[in-house]
Each structure stands twice: as structure tokens, then as C-alpha cells.
Design a protein around this motif. Structure first.
Motif, PDB file in Angstrom:
ATOM      1  N   GLU A  77      -2.868  -1.603   4.155  1.00 41.83           N
ATOM      2  CA  GLU A  77      -3.739  -3.091   4.052  1.00 41.83           C
ATOM      3  C   GLU A  77      -3.214  -3.816   5.659  1.00 41.83           C
ATOM      4  O   GLU A  77      -5.056  -4.097   6.143  1.00 41.83           O
ATOM      5  N   GLY A  78      -2.046  -4.284   5.602  1.00 38.75           N
ATOM      6  CA  GLY A  78      -2.140  -5.168   7.749  1.00 38.75           C
ATOM      7  C   GLY A  78      -2.553  -4.206   8.797  1.00 38.75           C
ATOM      8  O   GLY A  78      -3.105  -5.117   9.681  1.00 38.75           O
ATOM      9  N   LYS A  79      -1.880  -3.243   9.071  1.00 37.88           N
ATOM     10  CA  LYS A  79      -1.901  -2.737   9.675  1.00 37.88           C
ATOM     11  C   LYS A  79      -3.912  -2.196   9.863  1.00 37.88           C
ATOM     12  O   LYS A  79      -4.238  -2.372  11.582  1.00 37.88           O
ATOM     13  N   LEU A  80      -4.258  -2.210   9.076  1.00 34.90           N
ATOM     14  CA  LEU A  80      -5.781  -1.889   8.802  1.00 34.90           C
ATOM     15  C   LEU A  80      -6.494  -3.098   9.212  1.00 34.90           C
ATOM     16  O   LEU A  80      -7.707  -3.165  10.282  1.00 34.90           O
ATOM     17  N   GLN A  81      -6.154  -4.378   8.762  1.00 29.20           N
ATOM     18  CA  GLN A  81      -6.468  -5.740   9.271  1.00 29.20           C
ATOM     19  C   GLN A  81      -6.599  -6.224  11.135  1.00 29.20           C
ATOM     20  O   GLN A  81      -8.040  -6.455  11.332  1.00 29.20           O
ATOM     21  N   GLU A  82      -5.198  -5.204  11.272  1.00 33.87           N
ATOM     22  CA  GLU A  82      -4.809  -6.250  12.830  1.00 33.87           C
ATOM     23  C   GLU A  82      -5.765  -4.942  13.315  1.00 33.87           C
ATOM     24  O   GLU A  82      -5.612  -5.769  14.436  1.00 33.87           O
ATOM     25  N   ARG A  83      -6.370  -3.308  13.257  1.00 33.26           N
ATOM     26  CA  ARG A  83      -6.557  -2.575  14.281  1.00 33.26           C
ATOM     27  C   ARG A  83      -7.902  -2.340  14.400  1.00 33.26           C
ATOM     28  O   ARG A  83      -8.505  -2.405  15.103  1.00 33.26           O
ATOM     29  N   TYR A  84      -8.904  -2.871  12.855  1.00 32.90           N
ATOM     30  CA  TYR A  84     -10.206  -3.188  13.149  1.00 32.90           C
ATOM     31  C   TYR A  84     -10.882  -5.043  12.975  1.00 32.90           C
ATOM     32  O   TYR A  84     -11.199  -4.870  13.079  1.00 32.90           O
ATOM     33  N   GLY A  85      -9.694  -5.696  13.242  1.00 31.85           N
ATOM     34  CA  GLY A  85     -10.215  -6.889  12.609  1.00 31.85           C
ATOM     35  C   GLY A  85     -10.770  -6.807  11.352  1.00 31.85           C
ATOM     36  O   GLY A  85     -11.515  -8.022  11.142  1.00 31.85           O
ATOM     37  N   TRP A  86     -10.044  -5.994  10.438  1.00 34.85           N
ATOM     38  CA  TRP A  86     -10.822  -6.814   8.379  1.00 34.85           C
ATOM     39  C   TRP A  86     -10.518  -8.151   8.201  1.00 34.85           C
ATOM     40  O   TRP A  86      -9.448  -8.013   8.778  1.00 34.85           O
ATOM     41  N   ASP A  87     -11.118  -8.714   7.642  1.00 34.49           N
ATOM     42  CA  ASP A  87     -10.892  -9.730   6.726  1.00 34.49           C
ATOM     43  C   ASP A  87      -9.332  -8.573   5.857  1.00 34.49           C
ATOM     44  O   ASP A  87     -10.046  -7.548   5.430  1.00 34.49           O
ATOM     45  N   ARG A  88      -8.825  -9.178   4.190  1.00 37.31           N
ATOM     46  CA  ARG A  88      -7.773  -8.716   3.935  1.00 37.31           C
ATOM     47  C   ARG A  88      -8.745  -8.161   3.018  1.00 37.31           C
ATOM     48  O   ARG A  88      -7.766  -7.302   2.617  1.00 37.31           O
ATOM     49  N   ASP A  89      -9.345  -8.876   2.126  1.00 40.83           N
ATOM     50  CA  ASP A  89     -10.422  -8.341   1.210  1.00 40.83           C
ATOM     51  C   ASP A  89     -10.683  -6.832   1.562  1.00 40.83           C
ATOM     52  O   ASP A  89     -10.338  -5.767   0.871  1.00 40.83           O
ATOM     53  N   ARG A  90     -11.311  -6.464   2.709  1.00 41.42           N
ATOM     54  CA  ARG A  90     -11.808  -5.363   3.071  1.00 41.42           C
ATOM     55  C   ARG A  90     -10.844  -4.564   3.080  1.00 41.42           C
ATOM     56  O   ARG A  90     -10.982  -3.495   3.184  1.00 41.42           O
ATOM     57  N   ALA A  91      -9.217  -4.546   4.233  1.00 42.44           N
ATOM     58  CA  ALA A  91      -8.337  -3.700   4.215  1.00 42.44           C
ATOM     59  C   ALA A  91      -8.089  -3.271   2.603  1.00 42.44           C
ATOM     60  O   ALA A  91      -8.114  -1.958   2.538  1.00 42.44           O
ATOM     61  N   HIS A  92      -7.780  -3.849   1.540  1.00 42.63           N
ATOM     62  CA  HIS A  92      -7.443  -3.896   0.497  1.00 42.63           C
ATOM     63  C   HIS A  92      -8.988  -2.699  -0.348  1.00 42.63           C
ATOM     64  O   HIS A  92      -8.488  -2.515  -0.526  1.00 42.63           O
ATOM     65  N   THR A  93      -9.827  -3.119  -0.161  1.00 39.40           N
ATOM     66  CA  THR A  93     -11.057  -2.447  -0.136  1.00 39.40           C
ATOM     67  C   THR A  93     -10.929  -0.822  -0.023  1.00 39.40           C
ATOM     68  O   THR A  93     -10.753  -0.104  -0.647  1.00 39.40           O
ATOM     69  N   GLU A  94     -11.314  -1.047   1.409  1.00 40.76           N
ATOM     70  CA  GLU A  94     -10.774   0.639   1.689  1.00 40.76           C
ATOM     71  C   GLU A  94      -9.839   1.289   1.942  1.00 40.76           C
ATOM     72  O   GLU A  94      -9.601   2.108   1.455  1.00 40.76           O
TER      73      GLU A  94
END
Length: 74
Positions: A40-57
Motif C-alpha cells: 500500500e505504501g509503495k502504491l501511494q509513493e508510485r501513483y501519488g494516491w492517498d492512504r485510503d485509495r491505496a488500501h482500497t486498491e
């Protein structure tokens, strides 16, 4: 979130994860080793998503894995 799905099948899932989120690198996978929170943290970093978006993904991805598993076993 059931992190066992990702952690327990990490080697088999790396290809599916990389196909879904192609911006993740081999180094990301080496460090993550099935840790959904790290993913989830890497998705936030790579895609610029917030924590909730990464968690949902990641949750949605795990749901698809459970669905695939049910379809294979039935």
C-alpha cells in the motif's frame, strides 16, 4: 484485510501484482515479501494516491484473488 492471501502466495502473485501495478519495481517486490501494508505504501509513493485509495486498491485486488480461488475450486 486478510493479508494472508498476499503473504501466503507472494511468489505466485508477483506477476499479477506487477501486471496490475506496472510501476512497481523488482526491488519493491524484494522488500515487500508479501507485506500488504508495504505494498500500500509503495502504491501511494508510485501513483501519488492517498492512504485510503491505496488500501482500497489492495483490498479490491485481494477480493479478486478470493473470487479466482473460489472459481477454481468449484
Amino acid at each position: 484485510m486478510n493479508q494472508d492471501i498476499i503473504a501466503g502466495n507472494w511468489k505466485q502473485l508477483k506477476g499479477k501484482i506487477q501486471a496490475k501495478w506496472g510501476d512497481l519495481t523488482d526491488d519493491d517486490f524484494k522488500v515487500a515479501q508479501g507485506n500488504a501494508e508495504y505494498l500500500e505504501g509503495k502504491l501511494q509513493e508510485r501513483y501519488g494516491w492517498d492512504r485510503d485509495r491505496a488500501h482500497t486498491e489492495v483490498q479490491d485486488f485481494q477480493r479478486t484473488l478470493r473470487s479466482d480461488d473460489k472459481n477454481i475450486n468449484h
